[in-house]
Design an enzyme around this catalytic site. Structure first.
Site, PDB file in Angstrom:
ATOM      1  CE  LYS A  13      30.254  30.445 -22.344  1.00 39.43           C
ATOM      2  NZ  LYS A  13      29.015  30.099 -21.590  1.00 39.43           N
ATOM      3  NE  ARG A  88      26.230  29.020 -27.689  1.00 35.13           N
ATOM      4  CZ  ARG A  88      26.650  30.072 -27.010  1.00 35.13           C
ATOM      5  NH1 ARG A  88      27.750  30.676 -27.340  1.00 35.13           N
ATOM      6  NH2 ARG A  88      25.964  30.506 -25.975  1.00 35.13           N
ATOM      7  NE  ARG A 127      23.718  36.873 -17.937  1.00 37.11           N
ATOM      8  CZ  ARG A 127      24.381  35.921 -18.605  1.00 37.11           C
ATOM      9  NH1 ARG A 127      25.667  35.743 -18.403  1.00 37.11           N
ATOM     10  NH2 ARG A 127      23.749  35.123 -19.446  1.00 37.11           N
ATOM     11  NE  ARG A 135      22.580  37.616 -22.785  1.00 40.61           N
ATOM     12  CZ  ARG A 135      23.470  36.638 -22.772  1.00 40.61           C
ATOM     13  NH1 ARG A 135      24.639  36.825 -22.188  1.00 40.61           N
ATOM     14  NH2 ARG A 135      23.192  35.478 -23.326  1.00 40.61           N
ATOM     15  NE  ARG A 146      20.985  31.750 -23.261  1.00 38.79           N
ATOM     16  CZ  ARG A 146      21.062  32.599 -22.231  1.00 38.79           C
ATOM     17  NH1 ARG A 146      19.960  33.120 -21.704  1.00 38.79           N
ATOM     18  NH2 ARG A 146      22.209  32.926 -21.728  1.00 38.79           N
TER      19      ARG A 146
HETATM   20  P1  ADP Z   1      25.474  32.414 -22.943  1.00 40.45           P
HETATM   21  O1  ADP Z   1      25.312  33.386 -21.807  1.00 40.45           O
HETATM   22  O2  ADP Z   1      24.273  31.555 -23.144  1.00 40.45           O
HETATM   23  O3  ADP Z   1      26.741  31.652 -22.895  1.00 40.45           O
HETATM   24  P2  ADP Z   1      26.277  33.996 -25.307  1.00 40.45           P
HETATM   25  O4  ADP Z   1      26.336  35.420 -24.933  1.00 40.45           O
HETATM   26  O5  ADP Z   1      27.554  33.285 -25.553  1.00 40.45           O
HETATM   27  O6  ADP Z   1      25.379  33.246 -24.252  1.00 40.45           O
HETATM   28  O7  ADP Z   1      25.358  33.812 -26.625  1.00 40.45           O
HETATM   29  C1  ADP Z   1      24.026  34.273 -26.670  1.00 40.45           C
HETATM   30  C2  ADP Z   1      23.319  33.754 -27.922  1.00 40.45           C
HETATM   31  O8  ADP Z   1      24.054  34.130 -29.116  1.00 40.45           O
HETATM   32  C3  ADP Z   1      23.213  32.227 -28.029  1.00 40.45           C
HETATM   33  O9  ADP Z   1      22.102  31.720 -27.309  1.00 40.45           O
HETATM   34  C4  ADP Z   1      23.070  32.060 -29.557  1.00 40.45           C
HETATM   35  O10 ADP Z   1      21.783  32.384 -30.006  1.00 40.45           O
HETATM   36  C5  ADP Z   1      24.018  33.099 -30.103  1.00 40.45           C
HETATM   37  N1  ADP Z   1      25.387  32.558 -30.279  1.00 40.45           N
HETATM   38  C6  ADP Z   1      26.500  32.948 -29.598  1.00 40.45           C
HETATM   39  N2  ADP Z   1      27.574  32.240 -30.000  1.00 40.45           N
HETATM   40  C7  ADP Z   1      27.126  31.368 -30.931  1.00 40.45           C
HETATM   41  C8  ADP Z   1      27.729  30.345 -31.698  1.00 40.45           C
HETATM   42  N3  ADP Z   1      29.043  30.059 -31.575  1.00 40.45           N
HETATM   43  N4  ADP Z   1      26.954  29.634 -32.560  1.00 40.45           N
HETATM   44  C9  ADP Z   1      25.659  29.894 -32.712  1.00 40.45           C
HETATM   45  N5  ADP Z   1      25.013  30.834 -32.010  1.00 40.45           N
HETATM   46  C10 ADP Z   1      25.733  31.574 -31.128  1.00 40.45           C
END
Ligand code: ADP
Length: 189
Positions: A13, A88, A127, A135, A146
């Protein structure tokens, strides 16, 4: 153009969002990036979110809804935006519908980037290595968490947006440029 990119962790994404930002001249709104910046800056939001993000759980809907609502009002979002990592949960999708209705705007499409779980694990582990462990949530144990959270809480959004006629799926296992081409073709521009 107002878009949502939907897909599990590691689907690409963020990679695609950055390419589309250039192609369409609209900003990427990544709730993950916003939360990580807040955590790094140790703001009150960051201090509240850190433990939750680090263990792979979702931050509360109220927090992320507030972040997005505020961000959507910024001047640079007038021509459109790419939401990455939001919504989400179904509750977040409903909150977004309400926000957009209040602002008198609508989504153009929701792009689902599909990928297989085994490949996602490989990509995220990779990554983690390449970023030198930047991260805290990019390790196998938290990633599995996740992925579970994704299938339980986020995957239902596929049906939600299909019912609204907005969903377009692309194959996230293809090379980056092919995924971009598939997205552009799904959008018809
Ligand atoms: P990923 O690589 O898993 O897609 P993101 O960078 O989008 O991860 O998000 C990392 C973390 O930030 C998630 O695991 C969650 O803890 C938090 N987070 C991000 N966006 C949301 C959301 N829309 N609702 C709740 N938590 C979120």
């Amino acid at each position: 153009m107002r878009l949502i990119l939907l897909g599990p962790p590691g689907a690409g994404k963020g990679t695609q969002a950055k390419i589309l930002v250039e192609a369409y001249g609209i900003p990427q709104l990544s709730t993950g990036d916003i939360l990580r910046s807040a955590i790094a800056a140790q703001t009150p939001l960051g201090l509240e979110a850190k433990a939750i993000v680090d263990r792979g759980d979702l931050v509360s809907d109220a927090i992320v809804n507030g972040i997005v609502s505020e961000r959507l009002d910024a001047e640079d979002c007038k021509p459109g935006f790419i939401l990455d990592g939001f919504p989400r949960t179904i509750a977040q999708a409903e909150a977004l519908d309400q926000m957009l209705a209040d602002k008198g705007i609508a989504l153009d499409a929701v792009i689902e980037i599909k990928a297989e779980a085994d490949e996602l694990v490989k990509r995220v582990i990779n990554r983690a290595k390449e970023s030198g462990g930047a991260r805290a949530d990019d390790n196998e144990e938290v990633l599995r968490k996740r992925l579970g959270v994704y299938s339980e809480q986020t995957a239902p959004l596929v049906a939600y947006y299909t019912e609204r006629g907005l969903l377009k799926a692309v194959d996230g296992m293809a090379p980056v440029e092919e995924v971009t081409a598939a997205i552009k073709s799904a959008l018809g521009r």
